[in-house]
Design a protein around this motif. Structure first.
Motif, PDB file in Angstrom:
ATOM      1  N   GLY A 179       0.794  -1.212   0.000  1.00 23.11           N
ATOM      2  CA  GLY A 179       0.000   0.000   0.000  1.00 23.11           C
ATOM      3  C   GLY A 179       0.829   1.266   0.000  1.00 23.11           C
ATOM      4  N   VAL A 180       2.064   1.184   0.446  1.00 23.36           N
ATOM      5  CA  VAL A 180       2.935   2.348   0.456  1.00 23.36           C
ATOM      6  C   VAL A 180       3.238   2.837  -0.958  1.00 23.36           C
ATOM      7  N   ALA A 181       2.930   2.041  -1.958  1.00 27.94           N
ATOM      8  CA  ALA A 181       3.188   2.437  -3.347  1.00 27.94           C
ATOM      9  C   ALA A 181       2.402   3.671  -3.752  1.00 27.94           C
ATOM     10  N   VAL A 182       1.208   3.829  -3.263  1.00 29.27           N
ATOM     11  CA  VAL A 182       0.314   4.888  -3.737  1.00 29.27           C
ATOM     12  C   VAL A 182       0.940   6.279  -3.618  1.00 29.27           C
ATOM     13  N   PRO A 183       1.404   6.706  -2.441  1.00 33.79           N
ATOM     14  CA  PRO A 183       1.984   8.053  -2.390  1.00 33.79           C
ATOM     15  C   PRO A 183       3.254   8.190  -3.232  1.00 33.79           C
ATOM     16  N   PHE A 184       4.047   7.139  -3.316  1.00 35.30           N
ATOM     17  CA  PHE A 184       5.269   7.200  -4.123  1.00 35.30           C
ATOM     18  C   PHE A 184       4.939   7.266  -5.611  1.00 35.30           C
ATOM     19  N   PHE A 185       3.929   6.519  -6.050  1.00 28.18           N
ATOM     20  CA  PHE A 185       3.532   6.571  -7.454  1.00 28.18           C
ATOM     21  C   PHE A 185       2.954   7.941  -7.806  1.00 28.18           C
ATOM     22  N   ARG A 209      -5.544  -1.605  -7.719  1.00 30.01           N
ATOM     23  CA  ARG A 209      -6.604  -0.824  -8.370  1.00 30.01           C
ATOM     24  C   ARG A 209      -6.273   0.669  -8.367  1.00 30.01           C
ATOM     25  N   LEU A 210      -5.610   1.144  -7.314  1.00 29.27           N
ATOM     26  CA  LEU A 210      -5.248   2.558  -7.243  1.00 29.27           C
ATOM     27  C   LEU A 210      -4.061   2.893  -8.152  1.00 29.27           C
ATOM     28  N   CYS A 211      -3.117   1.972  -8.266  1.00 27.57           N
ATOM     29  CA  CYS A 211      -1.913   2.230  -9.069  1.00 27.57           C
ATOM     30  C   CYS A 211      -2.096   1.916 -10.551  1.00 27.57           C
ATOM     31  N   TYR A 212      -3.036   1.056 -10.900  1.00 29.35           N
ATOM     32  CA  TYR A 212      -3.237   0.642 -12.294  1.00 29.35           C
ATOM     33  C   TYR A 212      -3.374   1.818 -13.264  1.00 29.35           C
ATOM     34  N   PRO A 213      -4.195   2.815 -12.951  1.00 29.62           N
ATOM     35  CA  PRO A 213      -4.360   3.901 -13.925  1.00 29.62           C
ATOM     36  C   PRO A 213      -3.120   4.781 -14.099  1.00 29.62           C
ATOM     37  N   ILE A 214      -2.208   4.776 -13.143  1.00 33.48           N
ATOM     38  CA  ILE A 214      -1.057   5.683 -13.236  1.00 33.48           C
ATOM     39  C   ILE A 214       0.272   4.969 -13.480  1.00 33.48           C
ATOM     40  N   ALA A 215       0.263   3.644 -13.426  1.00 34.56           N
ATOM     41  CA  ALA A 215       1.510   2.894 -13.645  1.00 34.56           C
ATOM     42  C   ALA A 215       1.895   2.921 -15.119  1.00 34.56           C
ATOM     43  N   ASP A 216       3.174   3.135 -15.370  1.00 35.12           N
ATOM     44  CA  ASP A 216       3.669   3.064 -16.747  1.00 35.12           C
ATOM     45  C   ASP A 216       3.736   1.617 -17.222  1.00 35.12           C
ATOM     46  N   LEU A 217       4.017   0.727 -16.310  1.00 40.92           N
ATOM     47  CA  LEU A 217       4.082  -0.702 -16.615  1.00 40.92           C
ATOM     48  C   LEU A 217       3.429  -1.441 -15.453  1.00 40.92           C
TER      49      LEU A 217
END
Length: 119
Positions: free
Chosen positions: A56-62, A89-97
């Protein structure tokens, strides 16, 4: 950046580590603490790519990474085959890969790239 747990402490004993705050899922105070870490660490280290294996810590870093035009790579977790994680689900729309470990995960993440199981 990871959580201060026994396995991480032993595996990363000789590494430079910043401990993230957990739990992260649906925990607004820790989301804000981890956002503060992202605001401190991303400009300091200036990474070309921010990679997460599903915490879950990925969200603010992404989010910060996208604002700073850094590439982001997300690996959906191994054990969620037919449903997505909240962080995924939160990172999918903003992830490059967006990487998947199971072909079945494509039902939730159709633009994901299946790389197979990473154990």
């Amino acid at each position: 950046m990871t959580f201060e747990k026994a396995d991480a402490c032993s595996l990363l004993a000789d590494e430079q580590v910043t401990w993230a705050y957990h739990p992260t899922t649906r925990n607004i105070p820790n989301l804000l603490r981890n956002l503060w870490l992202a605001l401190r660490l991303v400009p300091r280290y200036r990474p070309d790519v921010i990679v997460s294996s599903g915490a879950g810590v990925a969200v603010p870093f992404f989010l910060l990474g996208k604002l700073l035009r850094r590439r982001t790579v997300y690996l959906e977790v191994y054990d969620r085959i037919d449903s997505g994680t909240l962080t995924g689900r939160l990172c999918y729309p903003i992830a490059d890969l967006f990487l998947l470990q199971w072909e079945e995960q494509r039902a939730r993440y159709p633009k994901g790239t299946v790389v197979g199981q990473l154990l």
